[in-house]
Design a protein around this motif. Structure first.
Motif, PDB file in Angstrom:
ATOM      1  N   GLY A  13       0.841  -1.186   0.000  1.00  0.00           N
ATOM      2  CA  GLY A  13       0.000   0.000   0.000  1.00  0.00           C
ATOM      3  C   GLY A  13       0.879   1.239   0.000  1.00  0.00           C
ATOM      4  O   GLY A  13       1.949   1.268  -0.602  1.00  0.00           O
ATOM      5  N   THR A  81      -1.143  -2.849   7.162  1.00  0.00           N
ATOM      6  CA  THR A  81      -1.686  -2.088   8.271  1.00  0.00           C
ATOM      7  C   THR A  81      -1.584  -2.931   9.545  1.00  0.00           C
ATOM      8  O   THR A  81      -1.294  -4.135   9.485  1.00  0.00           O
ATOM      9  CB  THR A  81      -3.149  -1.702   8.018  1.00  0.00           C
ATOM     10  OG1 THR A  81      -3.909  -2.892   7.764  1.00  0.00           O
ATOM     11  CG2 THR A  81      -3.277  -0.757   6.830  1.00  0.00           C
ATOM     12  N   LYS A 201      -6.004   8.135   8.129  1.00  0.00           N
ATOM     13  CA  LYS A 201      -5.756   8.249   6.703  1.00  0.00           C
ATOM     14  C   LYS A 201      -6.285   7.040   5.948  1.00  0.00           C
ATOM     15  O   LYS A 201      -6.583   7.124   4.762  1.00  0.00           O
ATOM     16  CB  LYS A 201      -4.253   8.406   6.442  1.00  0.00           C
ATOM     17  CG  LYS A 201      -3.685   9.740   6.905  1.00  0.00           C
ATOM     18  CD  LYS A 201      -2.206   9.848   6.573  1.00  0.00           C
ATOM     19  CE  LYS A 201      -1.634  11.185   7.017  1.00  0.00           C
ATOM     20  NZ  LYS A 201      -0.186  11.308   6.701  1.00  0.00           N
ATOM     21  N   ARG A 202      -6.385   5.901   6.647  1.00  0.00           N
ATOM     22  CA  ARG A 202      -6.886   4.682   6.017  1.00  0.00           C
ATOM     23  C   ARG A 202      -8.266   4.345   6.555  1.00  0.00           C
ATOM     24  O   ARG A 202      -8.548   4.535   7.729  1.00  0.00           O
ATOM     25  CB  ARG A 202      -5.899   3.530   6.255  1.00  0.00           C
ATOM     26  CG  ARG A 202      -4.545   3.733   5.593  1.00  0.00           C
ATOM     27  CD  ARG A 202      -3.567   2.645   5.960  1.00  0.00           C
ATOM     28  NE  ARG A 202      -2.285   2.811   5.291  1.00  0.00           N
ATOM     29  CZ  ARG A 202      -1.307   3.611   5.709  1.00  0.00           C
ATOM     30  NH1 ARG A 202      -1.470   4.313   6.822  1.00  0.00           N
ATOM     31  NH2 ARG A 202      -0.175   3.710   5.031  1.00  0.00           N
ATOM     32  N   THR A 203      -9.110   3.810   5.707  1.00  0.00           N
ATOM     33  CA  THR A 203     -10.486   3.485   6.071  1.00  0.00           C
ATOM     34  C   THR A 203     -10.520   2.492   7.236  1.00  0.00           C
ATOM     35  O   THR A 203      -9.801   1.491   7.241  1.00  0.00           O
ATOM     36  CB  THR A 203     -11.219   2.869   4.863  1.00  0.00           C
ATOM     37  OG1 THR A 203     -11.161   3.787   3.772  1.00  0.00           O
ATOM     38  CG2 THR A 203     -12.669   2.574   5.215  1.00  0.00           C
TER      39      THR A 203
END
Length: 327
Positions: A13, A81, A201-203
């Motif tokens: 990512g 993540t 910043k990430r869902t």
């Protein structure tokens, strides 16, 4: 370096693609396995490789399952993540014999994960490190040398909405590095964190503003992220009667004599991108010369911080979760 080096990059990512860009500079004989279950991310990484591979020494294979990696791996870089990181590490170590792992941070969202993964690393005899990169910056290395023997130190980091959840560990790790207090306990308090969450910043992830305060060994710190502010981040370090002010965006450091209110110097303070660091980090890990934080030490810095985030997360949501979704 050994001419038969095998590296796995798991997760391509945002940060993972930066790792790939840097790894393209590895010397000849390196075989890279790039893994991501997200087909879009994997294809983007492969496209980048195909466009830039000509003339490079590194060769790469792209996989959609960590279980498909070869049976012996010299270095695995886990840049997913935080949420799937423990399960992916468990699956990787069942699939292959791994010498070294480099983890991205925040390491894990649940306190229980830290000891569980630590026990797994011990069982499989894996040396692991955490990618808090300020230990690799020449400016922080020089500052660390200047602070040798200083008896009193305090650090204050302020700025607008710079994301304590994702970034506080970078500052805490930096403090640990420049003070060289490797046995010092980390004490952390989140009572002054704001009573609201913002989207990460990430869902699916959250961020914190407000103040996190504590100490690493004998060094006290205050980390403040002001909500709804665009103020640039400032790092102020007071050592005895000297003030060091680090402007990372401007890549400068100033040194002031507080006793005489005199500016002593302003110097360059280079801040390299991750895309210019990972190959060097890999080479130093493989050669046993890395300055990056050991897994065990990083856990001791992570866990008190995570405990405060989980407590505030539950206060805001009225729950009793053992997980805080930060990455």
């Amino acid at each position: 370096m050994d001419t038969k080096i095998t590296i796995v990059l798991a997760g391509v990512g945002g940060i993972g693609i930066r790792h790939l860009q840097a790894l393209m500079n590895m010397p000849s004989g390196v075989r890279l396995y790039v893994v991501d279950i997200n087909r879009g991310a994997l294809m983007k990484a492969k496209s980048y490789y195909d466009l830039t591979a000509r003339g490079r020494a590194l060769t790469a294979v792209f996989l959609d399952d960590i279980g498909k990696v070869p049976p012996r791996i010299d270095l695995a870089i886990i840049s997913t993540t935080s949420t799937p990181r423990r399960a992916l590490t468990e699956k990787l170590l069942r699939a292959a014999k791994v010498r070294f792992i480099l983890f991205e941070k925040v390491l894990f969202p649940a306190s229980a994960d830290y000891d569980a993964v630590g026990q797994l690393l011990s069982r499989y005899k894996v040396e692991a490190y955490v990618n808090c990169t300020r230990r690799m910056y020449s400016g922080y290395e020089a500052l660390r040398k200047k602070l040798t023997g200083v008896s009193g130190l305090s650090v204050k980091v302020t700025g607008g909405s710079w994301g304590l959840g994702c970034n506080a560990i970078h500052m805490i790790d930096m403090i640990d590095y420049i003070t060289d207090d490797i046995e010092g306990a980390h004490i952390c308090a989140g009572d002054l964190l704001d009573n609201k969450l913002s989207s990460g910043k990430r869902t699916g992830f959250v961020e914190f503003t407000g103040t996190l305060a504590g100490s690493v060994g004998r060094t006290h710190y205050v980390l403040k992220s002001e909500a709804d502010s665009a103020a640039p981040r400032s790092i102020r370090i007071v050592a005895d009667n000297t003030l060091f002010e680090i402007d990372e965006p401007g890549q400068t450091i100033t040194e002031t004599d507080l006793l005489h209110d005199t500016l002593m110097s302003t110097e360059a303070f280079p801040i390299p991108y991750q895309s210019r660091l990972t190959h060097s980090a890999a080479e130093h890990i493989l050669s046993g010369t890395t300055r990056l934080t050991s897994y065990a030490r990083s856990c001791s810095l992570h866990k008190p911080m995570l405990r405060e985030f989980i407590k505030k997360y539950n206060q805001i949501n009225g729950g009793c979760s053992e997980i805080c979704p930060i990455t």
